[in-house]
Design a protein around this motif. Sequence first.
Motif, PDB file in Angstrom:
ATOM      1  N   ILE A   1      -7.635  -7.165  -0.886  1.00  0.00           N
ATOM      2  CA  ILE A   1      -8.985  -7.459  -1.407  1.00  0.00           C
ATOM      3  C   ILE A   1      -9.002  -7.616  -2.929  1.00  0.00           C
TER       4      ILE A   1
ATOM      5  N   SER B   1      -4.075  -3.213  -1.684  1.00  0.00           N
ATOM      6  CA  SER B   1      -4.597  -3.997  -0.563  1.00  0.00           C
ATOM      7  C   SER B   1      -4.824  -5.427  -1.025  1.00  0.00           C
TER       8      SER B   1
ATOM      9  N   PRO C   1      -4.205  -2.288   4.624  1.00  0.00           N
ATOM     10  CA  PRO C   1      -5.527  -1.859   5.089  1.00  0.00           C
ATOM     11  C   PRO C   1      -6.547  -3.001   5.026  1.00  0.00           C
ATOM     12  N   LYS C   2      -7.451  -3.002   5.984  1.00  0.00           N
ATOM     13  CA  LYS C   2      -8.594  -3.943   6.061  1.00  0.00           C
ATOM     14  C   LYS C   2      -8.190  -5.351   6.469  1.00  0.00           C
ATOM     15  N   ILE C   3      -7.208  -5.936   5.802  1.00  0.00           N
ATOM     16  CA  ILE C   3      -6.763  -7.289   6.164  1.00  0.00           C
ATOM     17  C   ILE C   3      -5.238  -7.344   6.048  1.00  0.00           C
ATOM     18  N   SER C   4      -4.597  -7.884   7.064  1.00  0.00           N
ATOM     19  CA  SER C   4      -3.129  -7.931   7.054  1.00  0.00           C
ATOM     20  C   SER C   4      -2.624  -8.953   6.038  1.00  0.00           C
TER      21      SER C   4
ATOM     22  N   ASP D   1       0.798  -1.230   0.000  1.00  0.00           N
ATOM     23  CA  ASP D   1       0.000   0.000   0.000  1.00  0.00           C
ATOM     24  C   ASP D   1       0.832   1.282   0.000  1.00  0.00           C
TER      25      ASP D   1
END
Length: 228
Positions: free
Chosen positions: A36, A34, A57-60, A8
């Motif tokens: 996703i 990211s 972000p959101k999920i490592s 990111d």
Amino acid sequence: MDCIIIEDQAPAQRVLKKYIADMGTLSLKGTFNSAIPAVEFLAKEKVDLIFLDIHLPKISGMDFLKTLAHPPAVIFTTAFSDYAVQSYEMGVVDYLVKPFSFERFLKAVAKVNSVSAQSASVADESHDFYIKSGYEYIKVNSEDVIFIQSDMDYTEVNLATKKLLSPETLQNWEQKLASYNFIRVHKSYLVNASKIEKIAGNQVFLSEGHIAPIGRAYKEDFLARVVK
């Protein structure tokens, strides 16, 4: 070797893209900010290697990796050294702490190919051959040979436990062992690719502490074959 970047931070993306382009044997198929969108990409496309940041972000990166049933090779890229042990427990090939040099990057990519070569060698049948040494013909298995070195009028066949002298030329050995993953790295050295532990600068580090030089005329072809 097809790869993707999941990172990111724009500066880190630029460094990875440059290193990948400089390698020449890596093909970048996508860059993602990211995990996703990477999930959607991997559902449709197959890659050989992921450069994966841990803090996303959101999920490592680690949690993302756990979601993959059959993940490709993974090299973690992170600014933190705290997760090294955990990453290796997850089967990650290498762990790059930012900022990292091109030489360190090359070492990590070489590990990916080394793991693949070792896996392939398990599937291949072993190959026995005879070495004429003095008045004897000695039976040797190709997997026991670490490297072969030319020395004037004879060659030295180096095994883990001994060294055998042979009247055969290095060119003859190269032809005889080409189908068994032996690669010419120097005018005087032929190495067993399955015995490579790392590549650094103009040297190949082999098992049992042996080191072979990489000749300028052989380097491009050697890296193309090993660091695929």
